[in-house]
Motif scaffolding. Structure first.
Motif, short mmCIF file in Angstrom:
data_model
loop_
_atom_site.label_atom_id
_atom_site.label_comp_id
_atom_site.label_asym_id
_atom_site.label_seq_id
_atom_site.Cartn_x
_atom_site.Cartn_y
_atom_site.Cartn_z
N LEU A 76 7.70 -14.39 3.14
CA LEU A 76 7.52 -13.21 2.29
C LEU A 76 7.87 -13.55 0.74
N GLN A 77 9.26 -14.28 0.54
CA GLN A 77 9.70 -14.11 -0.73
C GLN A 77 9.39 -15.40 -1.52
N CYS A 78 8.92 -16.46 -1.06
CA CYS A 78 8.52 -17.67 -1.71
C CYS A 78 7.46 -17.25 -2.61
N ASN A 79 7.45 -17.89 -4.01
CA ASN A 79 6.34 -17.72 -4.74
C ASN A 79 4.97 -17.76 -4.52
N LEU A 80 4.73 -18.85 -3.59
CA LEU A 80 3.36 -18.96 -2.94
C LEU A 80 2.94 -17.75 -2.00
N ALA A 81 4.10 -17.53 -1.02
CA ALA A 81 3.93 -16.31 -0.16
C ALA A 81 3.72 -15.07 -0.99
N LYS A 82 4.39 -14.80 -2.06
CA LYS A 82 3.90 -13.58 -2.85
C LYS A 82 2.53 -13.63 -3.26
N ARG A 83 2.21 -14.87 -3.95
CA ARG A 83 0.80 -14.61 -4.48
C ARG A 83 -0.12 -14.35 -3.08
N VAL A 84 -0.24 -14.90 -2.00
CA VAL A 84 -0.84 -14.72 -0.78
C VAL A 84 -0.83 -13.28 -0.49
N TRP A 85 0.27 -12.67 -0.33
CA TRP A 85 0.36 -11.36 -0.26
C TRP A 85 -0.17 -10.53 -1.15
N GLU A 86 -0.36 -10.71 -2.39
CA GLU A 86 -0.92 -10.17 -3.49
C GLU A 86 -2.16 -10.23 -3.07
N LYS A 87 -2.96 -11.29 -3.00
CA LYS A 87 -4.46 -11.43 -2.73
C LYS A 87 -4.76 -10.61 -1.33
N ILE A 88 -3.81 -10.66 -0.56
CA ILE A 88 -4.47 -10.03 0.72
C ILE A 88 -4.40 -8.69 0.57
N THR A 89 -3.55 -7.82 -0.38
CA THR A 89 -3.53 -6.60 -0.31
C THR A 89 -4.56 -6.15 -1.26
N MET A 90 -4.73 -6.88 -2.46
CA MET A 90 -5.85 -6.65 -3.23
C MET A 90 -7.32 -6.41 -2.12
N TRP A 91 -7.53 -7.50 -1.37
CA TRP A 91 -8.62 -7.75 -0.65
C TRP A 91 -8.78 -6.45 0.32
N ILE A 92 -7.88 -5.91 0.89
CA ILE A 92 -8.03 -4.89 1.63
C ILE A 92 -7.70 -3.44 1.16
N ARG A 93 -7.57 -3.64 -0.10
CA ARG A 93 -7.17 -2.33 -0.79
C ARG A 93 -6.10 -1.49 -0.42
N ILE A 94 -4.88 -1.83 -0.53
CA ILE A 94 -3.54 -1.28 -0.02
C ILE A 94 -2.91 -1.74 -1.20
N PRO A 95 -1.85 -0.86 -1.42
CA PRO A 95 -0.71 -1.17 -2.47
C PRO A 95 -0.06 -2.43 -2.06
N MET A 96 0.59 -3.29 -3.20
CA MET A 96 1.31 -4.28 -2.90
C MET A 96 2.31 -4.06 -1.99
N VAL A 97 2.80 -4.91 -1.02
CA VAL A 97 3.77 -4.61 0.02
C VAL A 97 5.27 -5.28 -0.68
N ASN A 98 6.23 -4.94 -0.15
CA ASN A 98 7.29 -5.19 -0.71
C ASN A 98 7.80 -6.50 0.16
N THR A 99 7.75 -7.65 -0.92
CA THR A 99 8.08 -8.88 -0.17
C THR A 99 9.44 -9.44 -0.48
N ASP A 100 10.24 -8.60 -1.09
CA ASP A 100 11.69 -9.01 -1.28
C ASP A 100 12.67 -8.59 -0.13
N GLY A 101 12.04 -7.94 0.95
CA GLY A 101 13.00 -7.67 2.18
C GLY A 101 12.77 -8.51 3.19
N ASN A 102 12.74 -8.16 4.23
CA ASN A 102 12.51 -9.00 5.54
C ASN A 102 11.23 -8.54 6.32
N LEU A 103 10.90 -9.23 7.35
CA LEU A 103 9.73 -8.75 8.33
C LEU A 103 9.79 -7.66 8.94
N LYS A 104 11.08 -7.11 9.09
CA LYS A 104 11.17 -5.96 9.76
C LYS A 104 10.88 -4.79 8.75
N GLU A 105 11.32 -4.82 7.82
CA GLU A 105 10.97 -3.86 6.58
C GLU A 105 9.72 -3.89 6.15
#
Length: 151
Positions: A76-105
């Motif tokens: 979640l928190q690594c710069n590479l992981a954040k960029r991937v999450w950004e692309k995924i959320t754009m692709w499936i058209r949902i708001p950007m997820v919070n990557t600063d927490g943990n997987l449970k959150e």
């Protein structure tokens, strides 16, 4: 029996609410088990390996060098992981997820999204797939692991 109860009470916070992990039948079992293990910090990241007794010279993330390599950081928190999450959320058209927490959150956030049940299952499937892919690439960073020796 008393010893078992004491041991469990020392390891668990009984005041913390239980986490309900949703087993999505659309996602692969391998992906779901990986996510479950990552939630429990049971994947072989540098910090987990050091905690298990391996003598590692450093536990800093090899990808970004910004923080210790934990499951939450790699996924979640690594710069590479954040960029991937950004692309995924754009692709499936949902708001950007919070990557600063943990997987449970993150899972709780995704489960509470205002979308159809079918869409939530798709998102969970993507989560397990993406985490599994990151896990494979992260676990191949074996140079530190190969040099490690048990204490």
């Amino acid at each position: 029996m008393k010893d078992v109860r004491q041991s469990l009470s020392q390891r668990m916070d009984l005041n913390e609410p239980a986490f309900d992990f949703v087993w999505n039948n659309w996602a692969t079992k391998k992906g779901l088990i990986f996510v479950w293990r990552a939630i429990e910090e049971r994947i072989p990241t540098a910090t987990a390996l050091r905690h298990r007794g391996m003598n590692l010279s450093e536990t800093i993330c090899k990808t970004c060098g910004a923080a210790e390599e934990s499951a939450a950081h790699v996924l979640l928190q690594c710069n590479l992981a954040k960029r991937v999450w950004e692309k995924i959320t754009m692709w499936i058209r949902i708001p950007m997820v919070n990557t600063d927490g943990n997987l449970k959150e993150l899972l709780s956030e995704l489960n509470e999204m205002n979308c159809s049940r079918k869409m939530r299952k798709v998102i969970q499937q993507l989560l397990s797939k993406q985490c599994g892919l990151f896990g494979k690439s992260g676990m191949r960073r074996s140079s530190a692991i190969d040099k490690a020796r048990y204490k």
